[in-house]
Design an enzyme around this catalytic site. Structure first.
Site, PDB file in Angstrom:
ATOM      1  N   LYS A  81      13.779  43.956  89.947  1.00 39.03           N
ATOM      2  CA  LYS A  81      14.229  45.315  89.656  1.00 39.03           C
ATOM      3  C   LYS A  81      14.473  46.002  91.000  1.00 39.03           C
ATOM      4  CE  LYS A  81      13.076  48.621  86.144  1.00 39.03           C
ATOM      5  NZ  LYS A  81      14.407  48.833  85.624  1.00 39.03           N
ATOM      6  N   ARG A  98       5.016  43.708  87.931  1.00 41.34           N
ATOM      7  CA  ARG A  98       6.447  43.409  88.094  1.00 41.34           C
ATOM      8  C   ARG A  98       6.975  43.997  89.394  1.00 41.34           C
ATOM      9  NH1 ARG A  98      10.389  44.871  83.220  1.00 41.34           N
ATOM     10  NH2 ARG A  98      10.116  46.973  84.044  1.00 41.34           N
ATOM     11  N   GLU A 101      21.836  40.589  78.633  1.00 40.82           N
ATOM     12  CA  GLU A 101      21.125  41.819  78.251  1.00 40.82           C
ATOM     13  C   GLU A 101      22.117  42.975  78.241  1.00 40.82           C
ATOM     14  OE1 GLU A 101      18.230  42.970  81.244  1.00 40.82           O
ATOM     15  OE2 GLU A 101      19.577  42.487  82.879  1.00 40.82           O
TER      16      GLU A 101
HETATM   17  N1  PXG Z   1      17.057  45.214  81.697  1.00 41.66           N
HETATM   18  C1  PXG Z   1      17.286  45.965  82.768  1.00 41.66           C
HETATM   19  C2  PXG Z   1      18.385  45.592  83.693  1.00 41.66           C
HETATM   20  C3  PXG Z   1      16.485  47.082  83.023  1.00 41.66           C
HETATM   21  O1  PXG Z   1      16.696  47.830  84.112  1.00 41.66           O
HETATM   22  C4  PXG Z   1      15.260  46.601  80.987  1.00 41.66           C
HETATM   23  C5  PXG Z   1      16.076  45.504  80.811  1.00 41.66           C
HETATM   24  C6  PXG Z   1      14.144  46.858  80.036  1.00 41.66           C
HETATM   25  O2  PXG Z   1      12.889  46.582  80.656  1.00 41.66           O
HETATM   26  P1  PXG Z   1      11.556  47.359  80.258  1.00 41.66           P
HETATM   27  O3  PXG Z   1      10.520  46.767  81.102  1.00 41.66           O
HETATM   28  O4  PXG Z   1      11.795  48.820  80.543  1.00 41.66           O
HETATM   29  O5  PXG Z   1      11.346  47.103  78.814  1.00 41.66           O
HETATM   30  C7  PXG Z   1      15.454  47.407  82.121  1.00 41.66           C
HETATM   31  C8  PXG Z   1      14.591  48.598  82.373  1.00 41.66           C
HETATM   32  C9  PXG Z   1      16.922  54.160  83.460  1.00 41.66           C
HETATM   33  C10 PXG Z   1      15.849  53.226  83.066  1.00 41.66           C
HETATM   34  O6  PXG Z   1      16.624  55.071  84.244  1.00 41.66           O
HETATM   35  C11 PXG Z   1      16.112  51.870  82.985  1.00 41.66           C
HETATM   36  C12 PXG Z   1      15.097  50.993  82.648  1.00 41.66           C
HETATM   37  C13 PXG Z   1      13.841  51.442  82.361  1.00 41.66           C
HETATM   38  C14 PXG Z   1      13.600  52.790  82.433  1.00 41.66           C
HETATM   39  C15 PXG Z   1      14.608  53.695  82.799  1.00 41.66           C
HETATM   40  O7  PXG Z   1      18.071  54.018  83.022  1.00 41.66           O
HETATM   41  N2  PXG Z   1      15.422  49.694  82.618  1.00 41.66           N
END
Ligand code: PXG
Length: 291
Positions: free
Chosen positions: A149, A50, A182
């Protein structure tokens, strides 16, 4: 704590980036948030894929190959003896003269932080979250694609601020067409009449690795799933709701915009998915330690 700064393991105090780095000046860069469970770097390959896709979209050339990046992540986890924790892998455009043009930055920069993270206080895993929808709309795919991301998280941060202004820990973001996308850093799921439903990716949610894992768990458990458009109506009338993310894991939602879900209690399917997810966290991925 040792930070990996472009391949050098340095002390926290020495882990500094240039004020001319375009990652800081313009949010020009990409990142991943990864978890380590019992020495297992959960779905590391998926995170690296990713990351490289995000980098490709913004035409950022990562200075390492995927394999080399995986090795650097493992090396950082080992150096910190991090058996359980959180990794933040960041690739920036690198330092360069002022001005938007990425060509001003000769070489991308990266760093890896190995630390801890708690997104929501532990009690909410038992009692569930109360969340709200907020006015700020999710970025459209044609402006800044939510699949990327990027280091530019202001869209999500604004939504988070709006939630907190209303004493809610989390926000649900709606897209410009009125469909649920989301939460600010998590994907969203509902259960309705025994079917597990999550917004289709074209609605503006990240292709979350936890989301993918949950869909795989459901398939294995023969729970019906659907990726579909979803409005606030579907949220309010859901039988169950939960959020998924690397940091959040699987967390129940029991109230949305003052509508109680499942009588204000975490649902049964949510509990099943959570337990299965936690089992997988120690299995799928790259083992950092030999034992
Ligand atoms: N949507 C968004 C916008 C994200 O940033 C997710 C969904 C979930 O994706 P994953 O691949 O983690 O299942 C994310 C991921 C933080 C933090 O520091 C944020 C994420 C992951 C880890 C830490 O707030 N977001």
């Amino acid at each position: 704590m040792l930070i990996n700064l472009n391949g050098n393991l340095v002390k926290k105090e020495e882990a500094v980036v240039s004020v001319f780095d375009h990652g800081l000046l313009y949010g020009d860069g990409v990142f991943e948030g990864i978890r380590v469970y019992g020495g297992n770097i959960f779905r590391l390959n998926d995170h690296i894929n990713r990351l490289f896709n995000s980098a490709k979209y913004i035409m950022l050339k990562v200075s390492l190959s995927k394999k080399e990046m995986i090795d650097e992540v493992v090396r950082t986890v080992k150096a910190n003896n991090l058996r359980d924790g959180y990794l933040r892998l960041v690739v920036t455009r690198g330092p360069g003269d002022l001005g938007l043009d990425p060509a001003k930055c000769p070489k991308a920069f990266y760093f890896i932080i190995a630390a801890g993270i708690t997104l929501y206080p532990e009690e909410y895993y038992e009692k569930g979250l109360s969340i709200i929808t907020v006015p700020t709309r999710r970025n459209t795919s044609e402006a800044l694609n939510p699949q990327v991301k990027s280091l530019n998280y202001l869209n999500n941060i604004l939504a988070k601020i709006e939630a907190k202004n209303h004493n809610s820990l989390e926000a649900v973001m709606i897209n410009n067409e009125g469909y649920v996308s989301e939460a600010t850093g998590d994907n969203i799921f509902i259960v309705k009449d025994g079917v597990l439903i999550t917004p289709s990716l074209h609605c503006g949610g990240l292709n979350g690795i936890t989301r993918r894992t949950v869909l795989e768990i459901a398939a294995k458990l023969k729970i019906k799933t659907r990726e579909d458009v979803m409005t606030r109506y579907e949220l309010y009338t859901a039988d169950e709701c939960f959020l998924t993310g690397t940091a959040a894991k699987v967390i129940p939602v029991v109230n949305i915009d003052a509508r109680e879900i499942n009588g204000g209690k975490p649902g049964r399917v949510t509990g099943i998915i959570f337990r299965e997810y936690m089992k997988l966290t120690k299995k799928m991925g790259v083992k950092a330690f030999k034992d």
